[in-house]
Design a protein around this motif. Structure first.
Motif, PDB file in Angstrom:
ATOM      1  N   LEU A 144       2.316   6.984  -6.602  1.00 50.07           N
ATOM      2  CA  LEU A 144       1.350   7.955  -7.109  1.00 50.07           C
ATOM      3  C   LEU A 144       1.771   9.394  -6.782  1.00 50.07           C
ATOM      4  O   LEU A 144       1.064  10.337  -7.136  1.00 50.07           O
ATOM      5  N   GLY A 145       2.897   9.540  -6.093  1.00 51.07           N
ATOM      6  CA  GLY A 145       3.413  10.875  -5.813  1.00 51.07           C
ATOM      7  C   GLY A 145       3.196  11.371  -4.405  1.00 51.07           C
ATOM      8  O   GLY A 145       3.540  12.515  -4.077  1.00 51.07           O
ATOM      9  N   HIS A 146       2.638  10.545  -3.518  1.00 46.46           N
ATOM     10  CA  HIS A 146       2.374  10.975  -2.143  1.00 46.46           C
ATOM     11  C   HIS A 146       3.615  10.779  -1.280  1.00 46.46           C
ATOM     12  O   HIS A 146       4.269   9.735  -1.335  1.00 46.46           O
ATOM     13  N   GLU A 147       3.916  11.779  -0.472  1.00 46.06           N
ATOM     14  CA  GLU A 147       5.012  11.691   0.488  1.00 46.06           C
ATOM     15  C   GLU A 147       4.556  11.999   1.907  1.00 46.06           C
ATOM     16  O   GLU A 147       5.071  11.432   2.864  1.00 46.06           O
ATOM     17  N   ARG A 148       3.574  12.872   2.008  1.00 43.72           N
ATOM     18  CA  ARG A 148       3.048  13.221   3.336  1.00 43.72           C
ATOM     19  C   ARG A 148       1.803  12.352   3.589  1.00 43.72           C
ATOM     20  O   ARG A 148       0.670  12.730   3.277  1.00 43.72           O
ATOM     21  N   ILE A 149       2.065  11.173   4.147  1.00 47.26           N
ATOM     22  CA  ILE A 149       1.022  10.161   4.320  1.00 47.26           C
ATOM     23  C   ILE A 149       0.755   9.980   5.810  1.00 47.26           C
ATOM     24  O   ILE A 149       1.676   9.708   6.588  1.00 47.26           O
ATOM     25  N   ALA A 150      -0.494  10.113   6.210  1.00 45.80           N
ATOM     26  CA  ALA A 150      -0.886   9.975   7.619  1.00 45.80           C
ATOM     27  C   ALA A 150      -1.492   8.598   7.868  1.00 45.80           C
ATOM     28  O   ALA A 150      -1.982   7.932   6.946  1.00 45.80           O
ATOM     29  N   VAL A 151      -1.467   8.202   9.134  1.00 46.45           N
ATOM     30  CA  VAL A 151      -2.061   6.926   9.520  1.00 46.45           C
ATOM     31  C   VAL A 151      -2.964   7.140  10.729  1.00 46.45           C
ATOM     32  O   VAL A 151      -2.621   7.863  11.663  1.00 46.45           O
ATOM     33  N   ILE A 152      -4.149   6.524  10.682  1.00 44.83           N
ATOM     34  CA  ILE A 152      -5.062   6.488  11.833  1.00 44.83           C
ATOM     35  C   ILE A 152      -5.013   5.061  12.351  1.00 44.83           C
ATOM     36  O   ILE A 152      -5.487   4.133  11.696  1.00 44.83           O
ATOM     37  N   THR A 175      -1.542  14.470   2.253  1.00 41.04           N
ATOM     38  CA  THR A 175      -2.180  14.269   0.943  1.00 41.04           C
ATOM     39  C   THR A 175      -2.807  12.891   0.838  1.00 41.04           C
ATOM     40  O   THR A 175      -3.571  12.622  -0.085  1.00 41.04           O
ATOM     41  N   ALA A 176      -2.475  12.004   1.796  1.00 37.70           N
ATOM     42  CA  ALA A 176      -3.027  10.649   1.807  1.00 37.70           C
ATOM     43  C   ALA A 176      -3.211  10.206   3.248  1.00 37.70           C
ATOM     44  O   ALA A 176      -2.421  10.566   4.126  1.00 37.70           O
ATOM     45  N   VAL A 177      -4.276   9.423   3.501  1.00 45.37           N
ATOM     46  CA  VAL A 177      -4.578   8.923   4.845  1.00 45.37           C
ATOM     47  C   VAL A 177      -4.849   7.425   4.766  1.00 45.37           C
ATOM     48  O   VAL A 177      -5.620   6.964   3.908  1.00 45.37           O
ATOM     49  N   PHE A 178      -4.231   6.677   5.677  1.00 40.15           N
ATOM     50  CA  PHE A 178      -4.454   5.245   5.794  1.00 40.15           C
ATOM     51  C   PHE A 178      -5.065   4.962   7.161  1.00 40.15           C
ATOM     52  O   PHE A 178      -4.474   5.279   8.186  1.00 40.15           O
ATOM     53  N   ALA A 179      -6.267   4.398   7.190  1.00 41.06           N
ATOM     54  CA  ALA A 179      -6.933   4.015   8.436  1.00 41.06           C
ATOM     55  C   ALA A 179      -6.855   2.502   8.589  1.00 41.06           C
ATOM     56  O   ALA A 179      -7.221   1.767   7.672  1.00 41.06           O
ATOM     57  N   LEU A 191       0.838  -1.205   0.000  1.00 36.31           N
ATOM     58  CA  LEU A 191       0.000   0.000   0.000  1.00 36.31           C
ATOM     59  C   LEU A 191       0.872   1.254   0.000  1.00 36.31           C
ATOM     60  O   LEU A 191       0.617   2.194  -0.765  1.00 36.31           O
ATOM     61  N   VAL A 192       1.888   1.279   0.855  1.00 34.51           N
ATOM     62  CA  VAL A 192       2.773   2.442   0.899  1.00 34.51           C
ATOM     63  C   VAL A 192       3.475   2.619  -0.444  1.00 34.51           C
ATOM     64  O   VAL A 192       3.577   3.742  -0.966  1.00 34.51           O
ATOM     65  N   ASP A 193       3.942   1.535  -1.033  1.00 33.20           N
ATOM     66  CA  ASP A 193       4.558   1.626  -2.362  1.00 33.20           C
ATOM     67  C   ASP A 193       3.583   2.231  -3.368  1.00 33.20           C
ATOM     68  O   ASP A 193       3.948   3.078  -4.193  1.00 33.20           O
TER      69      ASP A 193
END
Length: 334
Positions: free
Chosen positions: A175-183, A240-244, A168-170
């Motif tokens: 897709l160009g995301h670097e600032r990815i948050a996690v819940i 720019t992206a969130v993973f829950a 998923l992170v790959d």
């Protein structure tokens, strides 16, 4: 008034012992007597006293299933899989909802033991549980599902999301995301810690930092996902992206994003964990890490049957898979 064995015996013209043998399938009665007793029992609406029978056989043919949140579709599907498997073994399932509360879980645990269930399946809630520890020490046949408890020597069946989270992170970085948050889940749960650790490892593998402000803790329920998303979106530099790491927390996050008018897949990428049917009905459908829920439930029941039979089942760790859809800004994989 309930119909008794004596009532059946009187109507069928046989002894109570003959009724018991006929209805239990034991030897010692003729086919004609057995058929007559069964016909009379059905006509009178007789139901065996399972509690009394369990005192003789030491088995009740029931298992206790304690889940933390039956509103969560993951646990609903898990309960269905367990009940289907139990039915094949001739067992009934008593389901209790702990509502992610340790005290309620322990109260149900005591109730199950008082009802003489043959074994227990449960997904433990956060917090210390003296009742759970005591049941394990007493040798009650038990299997944990989805969540393990540190220092407890009880067999567990759960999913390993590390490889799928790495994929998923790959996917997000490509897709160009670097600032990815996690819940993530509560700090005290092994599930939450493991999934957060897998996410950190995957980010480091792509040479990306995970600032503390981009890590938000929830409690596996929707409202906590909404609060976490609120905090993330209020940052001076939101992700720019969130993973829950749970489907209900993903739902809460999506609700807050929709409230703010954000376009999923365009303004922000969103991904989740678990794969309830409604994930596919979202617009756009949600990218997610999918657990083998049906296999997990069936295997947990098989392990419990082994434990009830006096065996010592081994723990199992099942693989997850990444399901790519359009919620991260990329068309779904064919």
């Amino acid at each position: 008034m309930a119909v008794t064995v004596a009532d059946v015996a009187s109507r069928a013209g046989v002894s109570t012992a003959s009724v018991s043998r006929a209805l239990s399938g034991a030897d010692g009665v003729s086919d004609a007597v057995r058929e007559r007793v069964i016909a009379v029992a059905e006509a009178l609406g007789y139901r065996p006293n399972t509690v009394a029978r369990s005192l003789r056989t030491t088995r009740t043919q029931t298992i206790g299933l304690i889940l933390p949140d039956v509103v969560n579709s993951f646990f609903g599907e898990l309960a269905w899989a367990i009940e289907e498997a139990a039915h094949q073994y001739g067992y009934s399932v008593i389901l209790c909802n702990a509502n992610e509360e340790a005290e309620r879980q322990d109260a149900y645990l005591e109730l199950m033991l008082a009802r003489r269930v043959d074994g227990l399946l449960l997904t433990p809630v956060l917090g210390e549980s003296s009742a759970l520890q005591a049941a394990a020490r007493q040798g009650v046949p038990m299997v944990l599902v989805d969540r393990a408890v540190p220092k407890m020597t009880v067999p567990v069946v759960r999913a390993d999301g590390r490889r799928a989270i790495s994929r998923l992170v790959d996917h997000l970085v490509d897709l160009g995301h670097e600032r990815i948050a996690v819940i993530t889940g509560p700090r005290g749960t092994l599930t939450g810690r493991e999934r957060l650790a897998a996410f950190r490892t995957a980010m480091r593998a792509r040479s990306l930092d995970l600032p503390r402000e981009l890590v938000r803790f929830g409690n596996f329920q929707a409202d906590s996902g909404r609060r976490a998303a609120t905090g993330l979106l209020d940052l001076d530099e939101p992700p720019t992206a969130v993973f829950a790491i749970d489907n209900l927390m993903a739902l809460g996050a999506l609700q807050e994003m929709r409230r703010r008018g954000l376009r999923i897949g365009s303004d922000i990428a969103v991904s989740g964990f678990d794969d309830p049917p409604w994930f596919q009905l979202l617009d756009p459908p949600l990218t997610t890490v999918s657990q083998p829920v049906g296999r997990m439930g069936a295997l947990a029941l098989e392990m419990l049957m082994e434990a009830i039979g006096g065996g010592r089942p081994e723990s199992h760790l099942l693989d997850c898979e990444l399901v790519v859809r359009a919620s991260c800004g990329e068309p779904a994989e064919p």
